[in-house]
Design an enzyme around this catalytic site. Sequence first.
Site, PDB file in Angstrom:
ATOM      1  CB  VAL A   1      -1.017   0.027   1.179  1.00  0.00           C
ATOM      2  CG1 VAL A   1      -2.006  -1.113   1.063  1.00  0.00           C
ATOM      3  CG2 VAL A   1      -0.313   0.030   2.534  1.00  0.00           C
TER       4      VAL A   1
ATOM      5  CB  SER B   1      -6.709   1.750  16.453  1.00  0.00           C
ATOM      6  OG  SER B   1      -6.387   1.248  17.737  1.00  0.00           O
TER       7      SER B   1
ATOM      8  CE1 TYR C   1      -1.650   0.305  14.695  1.00  0.00           C
ATOM      9  CE2 TYR C   1      -2.829   1.017  16.658  1.00  0.00           C
ATOM     10  CZ  TYR C   1      -2.754   0.221  15.528  1.00  0.00           C
ATOM     11  OH  TYR C   1      -3.781  -0.636  15.224  1.00  0.00           O
ATOM     12  CB  ALA C   2      -1.625   7.123  18.988  1.00  0.00           C
ATOM     13  CB  ALA C   3       0.524  10.034  15.055  1.00  0.00           C
ATOM     14  CB  SER C   4      -0.782   6.011  11.755  1.00  0.00           C
ATOM     15  OG  SER C   4      -1.180   4.904  12.544  1.00  0.00           O
ATOM     16  CE  LYS C   5      -4.376   1.736  12.650  1.00  0.00           C
ATOM     17  NZ  LYS C   5      -4.789   1.152  11.378  1.00  0.00           N
TER      18      LYS C   5
END
Length: 246
Positions: free
Chosen positions: A63, A141, A154-158
């Site tokens: 992706v 998430s 991860y938190a920033a991406s979600k």
Amino acid sequence: MRLKDKTAIITGGGSGIGRETAIKFAREGAKVAVWDINLGEANKTVKEISELEGISKAYKVDVTNRLEIEEITNKVIKEFSKIDILVNNAGITADATLIKMKEEQWDRVIDINLKGVFNCGQIVSRYMVEQGNGVILNAASVVGIYGNFGQTNYAASKWGVIGMTKTWAKELGRKGIRVNAVAPGFILTQMTAKMPEKVLEMMKEKSVLKRLGTPEDIANAYLFLASNEASFITGTVLSVDGGVVI
Ligand code: NAP
């Protein structure tokens, strides 16, 4: 059958939630294009679907690679003649506390979880706009909503995925395209298998239902949002987390 005559693309369809969603969609009558960076695992999903007499095909798609996405999107259109549903499910973790996180960990998670969703969403939505209809579902998430120790990237991406979901819903609604996100809690897949047993036990205790989630719990949410039963739902983030945060 709730997805009869629909064609769906599921990224990261070779494992966990993506595989379960692919199988569920096929059971409900959809033809499924199983995209994954790991073609071998995508083929295993296709094999399971063929045992149920469903229709699907595996494609190797990273992706983060726009050329690959464009080329394979064209192939899917040729082979299945349309794309009704895109599930932007592919995602990874690369955990470390803020102080210890390496730039490479930040870049990799943002590249796959955030830019990967942008890449697939932008390229596939162009076809949906031409068609005049479509459904895009994004993997957020609970961590994107509430944060989590050791998961800055991860938190920033979600959280970013949630922002894109709402923006696309506003831009694409008039073109007949619905866009929603699902925010899973802690789900038993290879992603959470990497987490310490102690943390998983704590998450189970935090859930008011006193259990961790299964890939099927999330696949059920994607199925509902993809189906015509959700025809008036767009721009929403559906938490499927056993009440881990209320
Ligand atoms: P998973 O079992 O690890 O499956 C993810 C799949 O995506 C794997 O097949 C993986 O391949 C593939 N993938 C990784 N990088 C890719 C890329 N660049 N291009 C295409 N495919 C790629 O994960 P999961 O637990 O099912 O999670 C699915 C989604 O739900 C993710 O977006 C995740 O963030 C989200 N989510 C999961 C949980 C949870 O508790 N499990 C909670 C909230 C949200 P490889 O195995 O080869 O890397």
